[in-house]
Design a protein around this motif. Sequence first.
Motif, PDB file in Angstrom:
ATOM      1  N   PHE A 205      35.073  -4.444  45.430  1.00 26.91           N
ATOM      2  CA  PHE A 205      34.846  -5.794  44.895  1.00 26.91           C
ATOM      3  C   PHE A 205      36.070  -6.699  45.027  1.00 26.91           C
ATOM      4  O   PHE A 205      35.976  -7.900  44.793  1.00 26.91           O
ATOM      5  N   ALA A 206      37.241  -6.145  45.389  1.00 26.74           N
ATOM      6  CA  ALA A 206      38.439  -6.975  45.505  1.00 26.74           C
ATOM      7  C   ALA A 206      39.534  -6.186  46.211  1.00 26.74           C
ATOM      8  O   ALA A 206      39.511  -4.953  46.236  1.00 26.74           O
ATOM      9  N   GLU A 207      40.477  -6.924  46.788  1.00 23.99           N
ATOM     10  CA  GLU A 207      41.701  -6.273  47.261  1.00 23.99           C
ATOM     11  C   GLU A 207      42.658  -6.178  46.088  1.00 23.99           C
ATOM     12  O   GLU A 207      42.906  -7.168  45.398  1.00 23.99           O
ATOM     13  N   VAL A 208      43.194  -4.993  45.857  1.00 20.96           N
ATOM     14  CA  VAL A 208      44.101  -4.765  44.729  1.00 20.96           C
ATOM     15  C   VAL A 208      45.356  -4.053  45.235  1.00 20.96           C
ATOM     16  O   VAL A 208      45.308  -3.316  46.217  1.00 20.96           O
ATOM     17  N   GLN A 209      46.472  -4.292  44.560  1.00 20.24           N
ATOM     18  CA  GLN A 209      47.725  -3.674  44.995  1.00 20.24           C
ATOM     19  C   GLN A 209      47.984  -2.320  44.327  1.00 20.24           C
ATOM     20  O   GLN A 209      48.786  -1.524  44.813  1.00 20.24           O
ATOM     21  N   LEU A 210      47.310  -2.077  43.213  1.00 17.70           N
ATOM     22  CA  LEU A 210      47.442  -0.799  42.511  1.00 17.70           C
ATOM     23  C   LEU A 210      46.085  -0.373  41.985  1.00 17.70           C
ATOM     24  O   LEU A 210      45.412  -1.156  41.306  1.00 17.70           O
ATOM     25  N   GLY A 230      37.480   6.777  49.292  1.00 14.10           N
ATOM     26  CA  GLY A 230      37.200   5.817  50.355  1.00 14.10           C
ATOM     27  C   GLY A 230      37.168   4.390  49.829  1.00 14.10           C
ATOM     28  O   GLY A 230      37.646   3.459  50.489  1.00 14.10           O
ATOM     29  N   LEU A 231      36.603   4.202  48.628  1.00 18.35           N
ATOM     30  CA  LEU A 231      36.608   2.874  48.002  1.00 18.35           C
ATOM     31  C   LEU A 231      38.035   2.399  47.740  1.00 18.35           C
ATOM     32  O   LEU A 231      38.365   1.227  47.950  1.00 18.35           O
ATOM     33  N   PHE A 232      38.877   3.332  47.302  1.00 19.96           N
ATOM     34  CA  PHE A 232      40.262   2.972  47.011  1.00 19.96           C
ATOM     35  C   PHE A 232      41.007   2.609  48.294  1.00 19.96           C
ATOM     36  O   PHE A 232      41.789   1.650  48.316  1.00 19.96           O
ATOM     37  N   PRO A 237      45.671  -2.835  50.151  1.00 14.95           N
ATOM     38  CA  PRO A 237      46.315  -3.293  51.372  1.00 14.95           C
ATOM     39  C   PRO A 237      47.294  -2.216  51.857  1.00 14.95           C
ATOM     40  O   PRO A 237      47.529  -1.223  51.161  1.00 14.95           O
ATOM     41  N   ARG A 238      47.847  -2.393  53.000  1.00 17.19           N
ATOM     42  CA  ARG A 238      48.895  -1.486  53.459  1.00 17.19           C
ATOM     43  C   ARG A 238      50.035  -1.486  52.451  1.00 17.19           C
ATOM     44  O   ARG A 238      50.417  -2.526  51.929  1.00 17.19           O
ATOM     45  N   LYS A 239      50.536  -0.319  52.185  1.00 14.42           N
ATOM     46  CA  LYS A 239      51.622  -0.102  51.218  1.00 14.42           C
ATOM     47  C   LYS A 239      51.162  -0.248  49.760  1.00 14.42           C
ATOM     48  O   LYS A 239      51.994  -0.257  48.846  1.00 14.42           O
ATOM     49  N   GLY A 240      49.841  -0.363  49.527  1.00 14.84           N
ATOM     50  CA  GLY A 240      49.328  -0.390  48.162  1.00 14.84           C
ATOM     51  C   GLY A 240      49.414   0.988  47.528  1.00 14.84           C
ATOM     52  O   GLY A 240      49.597   2.009  48.214  1.00 14.84           O
TER      53      GLY A 240
END
Length: 275
Positions: A205-210, A230-232, A237-240
């Motif tokens: 549902f969103a891009e998240v950093q953590l 897979g959802l995670f 993003p890269r480096k998340g």
Amino acid sequence: MPDKTEDIELKLLLEAIFRKYHYDFRGYSMASIKRRLTQAKEQFDCRTFSQLQDRTLHDPNVLPALLSYLTVQVSELFRDPAYFRVIREQVVPHLQTYPSLKVWVAGCGAGEEVLSLAILFREEGLESRTLFYGTDINPAALKKAETAMYELDRIPLFTENHRRSGGKSSLSDYYTAAYGSAIFDKSLRQRIVYSDHSLVTDAVFAEVQLVSCRNVLIYFERELQDRAIGLFVDSLPRKGFLGLGAKENLRFSRHADAFTDFARDERLYQKRGTL
């Protein structure tokens, strides 16, 4: 033979819950589900899982009680303080490079971990640019999470956990005690969104950093674990960063190559920079 019959009844009950109410527990660990539904069966005075299925299909009031058995709601503020200390000391410096942040706590229960991260991010100067998502499939748990109210006798443990996590203030700065409960400050809740979301059936549902999903995957069978991870992968993003529970890891996941160990002992992983 009785055990085999009981297992058939159990699978039919889970199928019935899915078809009638769209909650899918069919990929959960059967040993864990059986143990918890046996307790539910006793509560509803049902001799068999078939009888419990009949009650579940024909009495909609039964389902909320069943969800309290099927979803584990045991947590505490800053549970496993070393995990939060690593986030504070090693993950936050990376997150400080982002102009805005999103954090997803999957399987948030009554909100203890979401609130812990909100307090930590406030202490580290990141709260004002962060949106926190807390998701769960249990409506009663989400409703409790939104109140940010916890029994007062739990506060000493919460306070000690906060201190051991490297807390930079007193936990008492964040709540008001009244009538046997501690109510956490409204300002902490302004950056939190609680929502129904299933790792079994729902999409990213969103891009998240953590992403923090702790002590949830241990209740899933391998195929469902892979779906959730897979959802995670798709959310980060890269480096998340991805955090799991103390008894969980990515070792046998088909998505393991998407991550590197960031803090192995605390089950914190970082998505690779190139895939």
